[in-house]
Design a protein around this motif. Sequence first.
Motif, PDB file in Angstrom:
ATOM      1  N   GLY A  45       0.813  -1.208   0.000  1.00 28.32           N
ATOM      2  CA  GLY A  45       0.000   0.000   0.000  1.00 28.32           C
ATOM      3  C   GLY A  45       0.846   1.258   0.000  1.00 28.32           C
ATOM      4  O   GLY A  45       1.949   1.284   0.542  1.00 28.32           O
ATOM      5  N   LEU A  46       0.308   2.286  -0.629  1.00 29.55           N
ATOM      6  CA  LEU A  46       0.878   3.627  -0.626  1.00 29.55           C
ATOM      7  C   LEU A  46      -0.262   4.561  -0.258  1.00 29.55           C
ATOM      8  O   LEU A  46      -1.349   4.467  -0.825  1.00 29.55           O
ATOM      9  CB  LEU A  46       1.419   3.994  -2.018  1.00 29.55           C
ATOM     10  N   TRP A  47      -0.029   5.456   0.704  1.00 34.22           N
ATOM     11  CA  TRP A  47      -1.026   6.420   1.134  1.00 34.22           C
ATOM     12  C   TRP A  47      -0.397   7.796   1.113  1.00 34.22           C
ATOM     13  O   TRP A  47       0.707   7.984   1.616  1.00 34.22           O
ATOM     14  CB  TRP A  47      -1.515   6.100   2.548  1.00 34.22           C
ATOM     15  N   MET A  48      -1.104   8.763   0.528  1.00 31.76           N
ATOM     16  CA  MET A  48      -0.618  10.134   0.496  1.00 31.76           C
ATOM     17  C   MET A  48      -1.721  11.062   0.980  1.00 31.76           C
ATOM     18  O   MET A  48      -2.884  10.906   0.596  1.00 31.76           O
ATOM     19  CB  MET A  48      -0.184  10.534  -0.911  1.00 31.76           C
ATOM     20  N   PHE A  49      -1.346  12.018   1.828  1.00 26.36           N
ATOM     21  CA  PHE A  49      -2.293  12.974   2.393  1.00 26.36           C
ATOM     22  C   PHE A  49      -1.769  14.379   2.206  1.00 26.36           C
ATOM     23  O   PHE A  49      -0.572  14.631   2.388  1.00 26.36           O
ATOM     24  CB  PHE A  49      -2.463  12.733   3.911  1.00 26.36           C
ATOM     25  N   MET A  50      -2.669  15.302   1.853  1.00 25.50           N
ATOM     26  CA  MET A  50      -2.342  16.727   1.831  1.00 25.50           C
ATOM     27  C   MET A  50      -3.280  17.408   2.821  1.00 25.50           C
ATOM     28  O   MET A  50      -4.492  17.162   2.808  1.00 25.50           O
ATOM     29  CB  MET A  50      -2.534  17.324   0.444  1.00 25.50           C
ATOM     30  N   PHE A  51      -2.690  18.246   3.670  1.00 24.45           N
ATOM     31  CA  PHE A  51      -3.442  18.973   4.689  1.00 24.45           C
ATOM     32  C   PHE A  51      -3.362  20.452   4.391  1.00 24.45           C
ATOM     33  O   PHE A  51      -2.314  20.945   3.965  1.00 24.45           O
ATOM     34  CB  PHE A  51      -2.832  18.730   6.076  1.00 24.45           C
ATOM     35  N   THR A  63      -3.715  22.555  15.816  1.00 24.79           N
ATOM     36  CA  THR A  63      -3.234  21.256  16.292  1.00 24.79           C
ATOM     37  C   THR A  63      -3.400  20.218  15.192  1.00 24.79           C
ATOM     38  O   THR A  63      -4.125  20.435  14.219  1.00 24.79           O
ATOM     39  CB  THR A  63      -4.041  20.782  17.530  1.00 24.79           C
ATOM     40  N   GLU A  64      -2.730  19.078  15.369  1.00 25.12           N
ATOM     41  CA  GLU A  64      -2.857  17.988  14.394  1.00 25.12           C
ATOM     42  C   GLU A  64      -4.291  17.517  14.247  1.00 25.12           C
ATOM     43  O   GLU A  64      -4.735  17.166  13.167  1.00 25.12           O
ATOM     44  CB  GLU A  64      -1.985  16.798  14.825  1.00 25.12           C
ATOM     45  N   ASP A  65      -5.046  17.495  15.348  1.00 30.67           N
ATOM     46  CA  ASP A  65      -6.427  17.029  15.310  1.00 30.67           C
ATOM     47  C   ASP A  65      -7.317  17.948  14.485  1.00 30.67           C
ATOM     48  O   ASP A  65      -8.346  17.521  13.979  1.00 30.67           O
ATOM     49  CB  ASP A  65      -6.987  16.913  16.734  1.00 30.67           C
ATOM     50  N   GLU A  66      -6.938  19.221  14.358  1.00 32.46           N
ATOM     51  CA  GLU A  66      -7.738  20.179  13.600  1.00 32.46           C
ATOM     52  C   GLU A  66      -7.330  20.258  12.133  1.00 32.46           C
ATOM     53  O   GLU A  66      -7.980  20.951  11.358  1.00 32.46           O
ATOM     54  CB  GLU A  66      -7.602  21.576  14.227  1.00 32.46           C
ATOM     55  N   ALA A  67      -6.264  19.586  11.753  1.00 33.59           N
ATOM     56  CA  ALA A  67      -5.772  19.664  10.382  1.00 33.59           C
ATOM     57  C   ALA A  67      -6.834  19.160   9.412  1.00 33.59           C
ATOM     58  O   ALA A  67      -7.413  18.098   9.603  1.00 33.59           O
ATOM     59  CB  ALA A  67      -4.491  18.852  10.239  1.00 33.59           C
ATOM     60  N   LYS A  68      -7.086  19.952   8.374  1.00 36.65           N
ATOM     61  CA  LYS A  68      -8.101  19.597   7.387  1.00 36.65           C
ATOM     62  C   LYS A  68      -7.440  18.881   6.208  1.00 36.65           C
ATOM     63  O   LYS A  68      -6.596  19.452   5.509  1.00 36.65           O
ATOM     64  CB  LYS A  68      -8.832  20.839   6.901  1.00 36.65           C
ATOM     65  N   VAL A  69      -7.828  17.641   5.994  1.00 35.33           N
ATOM     66  CA  VAL A  69      -7.309  16.878   4.868  1.00 35.33           C
ATOM     67  C   VAL A  69      -7.998  17.376   3.599  1.00 35.33           C
ATOM     68  O   VAL A  69      -9.227  17.381   3.521  1.00 35.33           O
ATOM     69  CB  VAL A  69      -7.557  15.358   5.050  1.00 35.33           C
TER      70      VAL A  69
END
Length: 171
Positions: free
Chosen positions: A109-115, A121-127
């Motif tokens: 698997g390969l997973w990529m995320f852009m925020f 905070t990390e919890d508020e980061a919008k993907v």
Amino acid sequence: MRIALLVLTVTLSGCGPGINASITVYHTLPDSSALTRYAFVPMQDQDENSENTGYKNAIRRELMRYRYMESDVPNASLLLSFSYGINEGREAESRGVFLNSSYTEYRRGLWMFMFKKGAATEDEAKVVYEGSVMCAGTLTQVSTILPEMIRVLFRDFPGESGTTRREFIGP
């Protein structure tokens, strides 16, 4: 005639080269030709080693084609993280025309995320982008197929959100 029979046998037995990959994309990225600045942010416990650097370079090359430019974190509008892996394998069976055989199948698997940058905070980061490529095969190392997984993720980037497509990729 013998070559045609050999090709038909290999095709029907499932032993031909290449791997079926499943590519899934979710995003809220605008359709824009404007330059977008991003910065790589490593996932928790992700080492800065030569393997990761090679994958970052491949991702960087692909993003450049779509007018994404790497930047430092203060000047970026998006933060990018990626992860990859392979499982421990499972026994599978290949049904051929004349003969069945068993083998160990590994899922990669390969997973990529852009925020979107700017969350407190990390919890508020919008993907704003989440893409994944999943495939299975007999190779025991993810490094043999990951460059092609990166390329297939970026075909038609960012792609239609909420869709999964299947593509045949080479090892």
